[in-house]
Motif scaffolding. Sequence first.
Motif, PDB file in Angstrom:
ATOM      1  N   THR A   1      -5.294   8.787  -6.674  1.00 36.14           N
ATOM      2  CA  THR A   1      -5.177   7.337  -6.791  1.00 36.14           C
ATOM      3  C   THR A   1      -6.506   6.770  -7.273  1.00 36.14           C
ATOM      4  OG1 THR A   1      -3.725   7.452  -4.878  1.00 36.14           O
ATOM      5  CG2 THR A   1      -4.480   5.260  -5.541  1.00 36.14           C
TER       6      THR A   1
ATOM      7  N   VAL B   1      -1.239  -0.444  -2.681  1.00 33.58           N
ATOM      8  CA  VAL B   1      -1.412   0.522  -3.760  1.00 33.58           C
ATOM      9  C   VAL B   1      -0.703   1.810  -3.381  1.00 33.58           C
ATOM     10  CG1 VAL B   1      -3.084   1.846  -5.118  1.00 33.58           C
ATOM     11  CG2 VAL B   1      -3.645  -0.483  -4.386  1.00 33.58           C
ATOM     12  N   GLU B   2       0.182   2.303  -4.297  1.00 30.73           N
ATOM     13  CA  GLU B   2       0.910   3.538  -4.018  1.00 30.73           C
ATOM     14  C   GLU B   2       0.087   4.744  -4.428  1.00 30.73           C
ATOM     15  OE1 GLU B   2       3.554   3.489  -2.388  1.00 30.73           O
ATOM     16  OE2 GLU B   2       4.442   1.501  -2.684  1.00 30.73           O
TER      17      GLU B   2
ATOM     18  N   VAL C   1      -5.422   1.417 -10.755  1.00 31.56           N
ATOM     19  CA  VAL C   1      -5.565  -0.032 -10.600  1.00 31.56           C
ATOM     20  C   VAL C   1      -6.929  -0.489 -11.103  1.00 31.56           C
ATOM     21  CG1 VAL C   1      -5.509  -1.965  -8.972  1.00 31.56           C
ATOM     22  CG2 VAL C   1      -4.121   0.085  -8.525  1.00 31.56           C
TER      23      VAL C   1
ATOM     24  N   LYS D   1       1.585  -5.601 -13.181  1.00 24.84           N
ATOM     25  CA  LYS D   1       1.877  -4.185 -13.374  1.00 24.84           C
ATOM     26  C   LYS D   1       1.227  -3.620 -14.627  1.00 24.84           C
ATOM     27  CE  LYS D   1       4.528  -0.998 -11.313  1.00 24.84           C
ATOM     28  NZ  LYS D   1       4.023  -1.220  -9.988  1.00 24.84           N
TER      29      LYS D   1
ATOM     30  N   LYS E   1      -2.811  -0.989 -17.679  1.00 26.74           N
ATOM     31  CA  LYS E   1      -2.492  -0.483 -16.350  1.00 26.74           C
ATOM     32  C   LYS E   1      -2.339  -1.677 -15.413  1.00 26.74           C
ATOM     33  CE  LYS E   1      -3.048   4.078 -16.865  1.00 26.74           C
ATOM     34  NZ  LYS E   1      -1.975   5.033 -16.600  1.00 26.74           N
ATOM     35  N   ARG E   2      -2.129  -1.392 -14.150  1.00 27.33           N
ATOM     36  CA  ARG E   2      -2.041  -2.483 -13.181  1.00 27.33           C
ATOM     37  C   ARG E   2      -3.410  -3.178 -13.084  1.00 27.33           C
ATOM     38  NH1 ARG E   2      -0.599  -1.760  -6.768  1.00 27.33           N
ATOM     39  NH2 ARG E   2      -1.043  -3.918  -6.142  1.00 27.33           N
TER      40      ARG E   2
ATOM     41  N   GLU F   1      -1.410   5.707  -8.207  1.00 21.49           N
ATOM     42  CA  GLU F   1      -1.537   4.546  -9.093  1.00 21.49           C
ATOM     43  C   GLU F   1      -2.922   4.466  -9.713  1.00 21.49           C
ATOM     44  OE1 GLU F   1       0.419   0.409  -8.672  1.00 21.49           O
ATOM     45  OE2 GLU F   1       0.189   1.150  -6.629  1.00 21.49           O
TER      46      GLU F   1
END
Lengths: 226, 295
Positions: free
Chosen positions: A189, A25-26, A31, A220, A205-206, A29
């Motif tokens: 995040t 996970v960047e 998630v 993604k 979203k992801r 992001e």
Amino acid sequence: MLELSNVTKAYPNGSVALNQVNMLVERGEFVFVVGASGAGKTTLTKLLLREEKPTSGKIAINGKNIAKLRPHEVPYLRRSMGVVFQDFRLMPTWTVEENVAFAMVVVETAPRLIRRRVAEVLELVGLANKHAQLPSQLSGGEQQRVALARAIVNKPMLLLADEPTGNLDPETSWGIVKLLLDINSTGTTMLMVTHAKQIVDTLRKRVVELESGCLTRDEKCGIYHG
Amino acid sequence: MVKPRTFGYFFESAGKSLVRNSWMTLASISTVAVSLLVLGIFLLVAVNINAVAANVEGQLQVTAHLATLSAAERGRLETEIKAIPGVTEVRFVPQSEAWQRLLEWYGDNQDFLAGWEEENPLRDSFEIRADVSHRVPEIAAAVTVLAGVEEVLWGREIVEQLLAITRMMRLVGIGLMVALALAALFIIANTIRMAIFARRREIGIMRYIGATNWFIRWPFVIEGLVLGLLGGMMAASVLAWGYYLAVRALVQAIPFWPWVQPWPFLQQLALLLLSIGVVIGILGSGLSLRRYLDA
Ligand SMILES: Nc1ncnc2c1ncn2[C@@H]1O[C@H](COP(=O)(O)OP(=O)(O)OP(=O)(O)O)[C@@H](O)[C@H]1O
Ligand SMILES: [Mg+2]
């Protein structure tokens, strides 16, 4: 910023909650973590909070393997994260303000700064006018906003939300999700465990799906059921 | 490290908890107080017995009864006795003086001694004092072997009884101390355990918002410390007051008895009880914390 490599978690009673999970996970992001009941979603958040240790594998947050943290380092890991749960977990005898401020008292912020920041965060979640009320005098959605305010008051880089809308009606849920999106847009995040199909399908979203402890889907711009 | 200003929060938190569980608070303070009080009374008695023992010991002496000796022989013997290590004083008691003492001792009931006067059955003797009482036995042994000495008497029974009493007091004291300390420790640990249980929700929240273990522990440590300290203070004040009154009354009743004076002895005793209270308080909370807070 968050990387799981071959993470397996078997509880002492033998049940394997996570099985060889890999995930990256960047920073910044958003998630969604989905999956049937018992798939291992809560276990995943417990591992990230270091409430549990992985049986094997590596969990790196900002490059640091948190499975190897020594006990006295764990509180500092948790300070870099915010958490909200389905059941809010507020102190019933404390006011809204006190509940939020507590997170700053615990990290020993100066009282002057606490007052200012708490007011700011309560404004953000739309509860500025209810700061002196007790949780029992608030609706479920409002209580979750308090919990959310407490989770972000120390400006965490990662926010974990385990079914934050699980106890709320759809309309109230959207209010909470909008707040989460706002928080995410400031660079935090976000990892949100949810069963709310409508929310996941709308936001695109992801989406990460767990099935009996295995990561079976990572899209993604996903939807609730792939 | 916890910042100094955070202690304001710790004290507030501990205070709230003590007030909220006021019955347990009272129960544990009383238990600590009673335990320390009993301990204190025991110490008072022990110290007084010790004082008596020291008094008696100070009066211990060796009496050497002599054969019939010439003045020169007696002088030589006296020099020999004085050379024995630990001997501080040697006094010659002629048989006439010994007789005189006997008469005094029997006072009005001395009739049966009449007629003996002429042939005085008593002997000349030396009364020998030691610098410290525990050397009396060895001095007695050294004197026995000297030429001209017929018989040596010393307070063997008294010395041995004193030693036995002191030994017993020490044993009983240690046993009592351990038992009472354990009782107080147990009740404090239990109180803290209840306080932890009452606040398990708060502790859970503290955990995941990143409170260090010490941050979580401090309020409970302070709570235990306050319990121990208050218990110790209660015990110390009751004891000090009681002893002060007791000595005042006793000094009038038995003036010649070597009562240990309240000052500065009571100050030391109070300090001791307070310290024990504090230590028990901290240990007690530590005991519960170790079991309940360390995941
Ligand atoms: N403390 C525990 N000890 C033993 N087994 C556990 C423990 N916690 C969870 N498990 C097991 O691990 C598996 C995953 O549980 P987990 O709570 O992570 O599921 P979940 O995906 O969060 O489910 P839900 O959607 O119902 O919240 C389940 O089979 C559960 O029974
Ligand atoms: Mg769950």
